[in-house]
Motif scaffolding. Sequence first.
Motif, PDB file in Angstrom:
ATOM      1  N   ASP A 413       0.828  -1.210   0.000  1.00 25.59           N
ATOM      2  CA  ASP A 413       0.000   0.000   0.000  1.00 25.59           C
ATOM      3  C   ASP A 413       0.859   1.255   0.000  1.00 25.59           C
ATOM      4  N   LEU A 414       1.867   1.248   0.862  1.00 24.24           N
ATOM      5  CA  LEU A 414       2.728   2.416   1.015  1.00 24.24           C
ATOM      6  C   LEU A 414       3.485   2.716  -0.278  1.00 24.24           C
ATOM      7  N   GLY A 415       4.074   1.683  -0.888  1.00 22.90           N
ATOM      8  CA  GLY A 415       4.826   1.892  -2.122  1.00 22.90           C
ATOM      9  C   GLY A 415       3.960   2.400  -3.252  1.00 22.90           C
ATOM     10  N   PHE A 416       2.760   1.825  -3.403  1.00 22.12           N
ATOM     11  CA  PHE A 416       1.833   2.243  -4.445  1.00 22.12           C
ATOM     12  C   PHE A 416       1.443   3.706  -4.255  1.00 22.12           C
ATOM     13  N   ASN A 417       1.223   4.090  -3.016  1.00 21.67           N
ATOM     14  CA  ASN A 417       0.761   5.462  -2.764  1.00 21.67           C
ATOM     15  C   ASN A 417       1.874   6.488  -2.810  1.00 21.67           C
ATOM     16  N   LEU A 418       3.111   6.091  -2.577  1.00 22.36           N
ATOM     17  CA  LEU A 418       4.212   7.021  -2.798  1.00 22.36           C
ATOM     18  C   LEU A 418       4.291   7.398  -4.276  1.00 22.36           C
ATOM     19  N   LEU A 419       3.966   6.446  -5.152  1.00 22.08           N
ATOM     20  CA  LEU A 419       3.911   6.747  -6.579  1.00 22.08           C
ATOM     21  C   LEU A 419       2.760   7.699  -6.888  1.00 22.08           C
ATOM     22  N   LEU A 420       1.577   7.430  -6.325  1.00 22.60           N
ATOM     23  CA  LEU A 420       0.420   8.302  -6.554  1.00 22.60           C
ATOM     24  C   LEU A 420       0.653   9.697  -5.975  1.00 22.60           C
ATOM     25  N   LEU A 421       1.409   9.757  -4.878  1.00 16.64           N
ATOM     26  CA  LEU A 421       1.680  11.039  -4.227  1.00 16.64           C
ATOM     27  C   LEU A 421       2.480  11.973  -5.136  1.00 16.64           C
ATOM     28  N   MET A 422       3.190  11.400  -6.089  1.00 12.04           N
ATOM     29  CA  MET A 422       3.948  12.210  -7.045  1.00 12.04           C
ATOM     30  C   MET A 422       3.063  12.825  -8.124  1.00 12.04           C
ATOM     31  N   MET A 423       1.825  12.352  -8.248  1.00 12.57           N
ATOM     32  CA  MET A 423       0.922  12.859  -9.284  1.00 12.57           C
ATOM     33  C   MET A 423       0.609  14.335  -9.043  1.00 12.57           C
ATOM     34  N   SER A 424       0.518  15.083 -10.130  1.00  9.38           N
ATOM     35  CA  SER A 424       0.285  16.524 -10.020  1.00  9.38           C
ATOM     36  C   SER A 424      -1.197  16.876  -9.907  1.00  9.38           C
ATOM     37  N   ASP A 425      -2.104  15.907 -10.117  1.00 11.40           N
ATOM     38  CA  ASP A 425      -3.537  16.194 -10.085  1.00 11.40           C
ATOM     39  C   ASP A 425      -4.235  15.129  -9.252  1.00 11.40           C
ATOM     40  N   TYR A 426      -4.526  15.449  -7.986  1.00 13.93           N
ATOM     41  CA  TYR A 426      -5.150  14.477  -7.100  1.00 13.93           C
ATOM     42  C   TYR A 426      -6.616  14.224  -7.450  1.00 13.93           C
ATOM     43  N   ILE A 427      -7.307  15.211  -8.009  1.00 15.51           N
ATOM     44  CA  ILE A 427      -8.714  15.020  -8.356  1.00 15.51           C
ATOM     45  C   ILE A 427      -8.857  13.978  -9.454  1.00 15.51           C
ATOM     46  N   PHE A 428      -7.929  13.974 -10.413  1.00  8.35           N
ATOM     47  CA  PHE A 428      -7.951  12.972 -11.473  1.00  8.35           C
ATOM     48  C   PHE A 428      -7.714  11.578 -10.893  1.00  8.35           C
ATOM     49  N   VAL A 429      -6.784  11.474  -9.948  1.00  3.98           N
ATOM     50  CA  VAL A 429      -6.533  10.197  -9.276  1.00  3.98           C
ATOM     51  C   VAL A 429      -7.789   9.723  -8.558  1.00  3.98           C
ATOM     52  N   LEU A 430      -8.451  10.643  -7.866  1.00  4.77           N
ATOM     53  CA  LEU A 430      -9.671  10.309  -7.137  1.00  4.77           C
ATOM     54  C   LEU A 430     -10.758   9.807  -8.085  1.00  4.77           C
ATOM     55  N   ALA A 431     -10.916  10.471  -9.231  1.00  6.04           N
ATOM     56  CA  ALA A 431     -11.965  10.094 -10.175  1.00  6.04           C
ATOM     57  C   ALA A 431     -11.721   8.705 -10.756  1.00  6.04           C
ATOM     58  N   ILE A 432     -10.476   8.401 -11.120  1.00  3.76           N
ATOM     59  CA  ILE A 432     -10.156   7.069 -11.635  1.00  3.76           C
ATOM     60  C   ILE A 432     -10.399   6.020 -10.556  1.00  3.76           C
ATOM     61  N   SER A 433      -9.981   6.333  -9.343  1.00  2.00           N
ATOM     62  CA  SER A 433     -10.200   5.437  -8.216  1.00  2.00           C
ATOM     63  C   SER A 433     -11.689   5.151  -8.031  1.00  2.00           C
ATOM     64  N   ASN A 434     -12.522   6.162  -8.244  1.00  2.00           N
ATOM     65  CA  ASN A 434     -13.945   5.986  -8.013  1.00  2.00           C
ATOM     66  C   ASN A 434     -14.616   5.144  -9.089  1.00  2.00           C
ATOM     67  N   VAL A 435     -14.060   5.093 -10.285  1.00  2.00           N
ATOM     68  CA  VAL A 435     -14.576   4.167 -11.290  1.00  2.00           C
ATOM     69  C   VAL A 435     -14.490   2.737 -10.745  1.00  2.00           C
ATOM     70  N   CYS A 436     -13.350   2.421 -10.149  1.00  2.00           N
ATOM     71  CA  CYS A 436     -13.176   1.101  -9.540  1.00  2.00           C
ATOM     72  C   CYS A 436     -14.138   0.907  -8.376  1.00  2.00           C
ATOM     73  N   TYR A 437     -14.376   1.968  -7.607  1.00  2.00           N
ATOM     74  CA  TYR A 437     -15.261   1.855  -6.446  1.00  2.00           C
ATOM     75  C   TYR A 437     -16.703   1.588  -6.858  1.00  2.00           C
ATOM     76  N   VAL A 438     -17.142   2.223  -7.924  1.00  2.00           N
ATOM     77  CA  VAL A 438     -18.504   1.990  -8.404  1.00  2.00           C
ATOM     78  C   VAL A 438     -18.652   0.550  -8.902  1.00  2.00           C
ATOM     79  N   LEU A 439     -17.635   0.032  -9.588  1.00  2.00           N
ATOM     80  CA  LEU A 439     -17.678  -1.359 -10.033  1.00  2.00           C
ATOM     81  C   LEU A 439     -17.752  -2.304  -8.840  1.00  2.00           C
TER      82      LEU A 439
END
Length: 565
Positions: A413-439
Amino acid sequence: MNTTVLDPLAAGFAGGSQQSATLHRKIGWAGAFWVASGVPALVLFSIGSIAATVGKPSWAIWIVSIAFGFLQAFSYAEIAGLFPHKSGGASVYGAVAWVRYSKILAPLSVWCNWLAWSPVLAIGSGLAAGYILSILFAPDAAINTWQLTLLDLSWIRADLALRINATFVLGAAVLLGAFAIQHRGILQAARMQMVLGIAALAPLMLVGLWPLLSGDVSTANLAPMYPLAHDASGAVIDGAWDMGGLTLIAGGLFIAAWSTYGFETAVCYTREFKNPRTDTFKAILYSGLLCIFVFTVVPLAFQGTLGLGQLVTPEVTDAAGNVVSAAVYDGILAPEIYSGMGVAQAMAHMIGGGAMVERVLMAMLVLALVLSIMTSMAGSSRTLYQASVDGWLPKYLSHVNRNGAPTPAMWTDLGFNLLLLMMSDYIFVLAISNVCYVLFNFLNLNAAWIHRLDRPTWTRPFKAPNWLIGVGTVLAFCNMALMGMGADIWGAGTLVSGLVMAASILPVFIFRHYITDKGKFPAAMVEDMHLGAEEGVSSRAGILPYVTLVAGAAVVYVAHSVAVL
């Protein structure tokens, strides 16, 4: 069906091999309540982006969304009660329903749940770091402006990149602190969550109640409820309830679900409850009531106090019509509100009291974000753990330390999120994550009626009324429609990107199942999932699960086709 065996895990996994340790039964429903108490802080993640995208109806979006989440929770409470010996949450309990119809559907459910919950770590630590930096330094200070770009990802989304800056460095430190607490096991984590919960939920309560009691909420900021629109000059105007307006509403409900449905994580700790038959329902019920309160009053007070905002600086374009600088607005349309980085400061300003009071409140909101990070780390790591135990994810994830904490899953979990933490747009990350959540929600809400058909004689400590199971099924399809229509308002390609992320379970599962395990599930999992012949278990649902999948895909396709983006 023998549901009285509470510790089959101790007998071994993966073909009967003995494990050195298992999760420990050390908490009651109150412990799970406090672990899940980080969910209300998820309002901080998207309250600004929803308000800045939808406009005046945004406060109502939150109320409708938490109502959906509360109604759905009863389906999760029922299926969790069927499996008091399993960890990992609703996705694991739902996977038992789907695995008899397709091997891939069970790991897809668990994978989507993890991809939905895990990014809370990156987004929450990023926001917490931003809040801390805004408390300590001016916006134009060198520490806030330096950045090292590692990889340009503009081919995915404009202006998206992997970068290292002060937010990343400080956010990584926050993640490591949360990891250290979780490493000590669920009991210690729950105790720490209770302390943090009291300190962190207080500012959310204050932000929600103070403006309402002081009369600072203006009804003009809440109504009339027309979707957000702009005229030719960029000025804010009331939109229309046409397909374009409905698309905005769908997008708002879609992204709000990532926060408001999250309290279902309270059933993730069934394997660690002292009395899972009674604690499971209590945990999700009281967690839901807390979320109803926070997700109702905080958005209402936030929008009612700040107001929609107006155009401050018009958009500037060059001779070719390309945007040189975007339009700038104040109120909830301000860019720092959309990104989330300015939400804490805006909330602190709502209650007044001067600069010192604002700084103290912002510091307490940082604690609220840390609380949500710990909630996510506890839940998502246990999802990885149980998926490994059941033979869907790599074997190394099924180990725990002497405190009963699934540390390999936590490191992943920690390693995966250190990669996501480098992303410049957290809202885009959240939206992609939510596609998985709806499924995930679609599969598991439908799992409730599949369990009813396939396991009609099993003891259910909590049995939801038939009409609630029906409502949950209807909402499963509503969520798919909201995703199909509204996902791409958060960026072109959001829906496709989310579906690709969900499909990435295929190579992982193929490696574990067909290469590592030679095409056979672990012996304990086969028995636990009731894949063989057993009295009281059969595939009575017939073709209905397949019809459901086709219907869900059709709903997404039609909704996406009619959306106006």
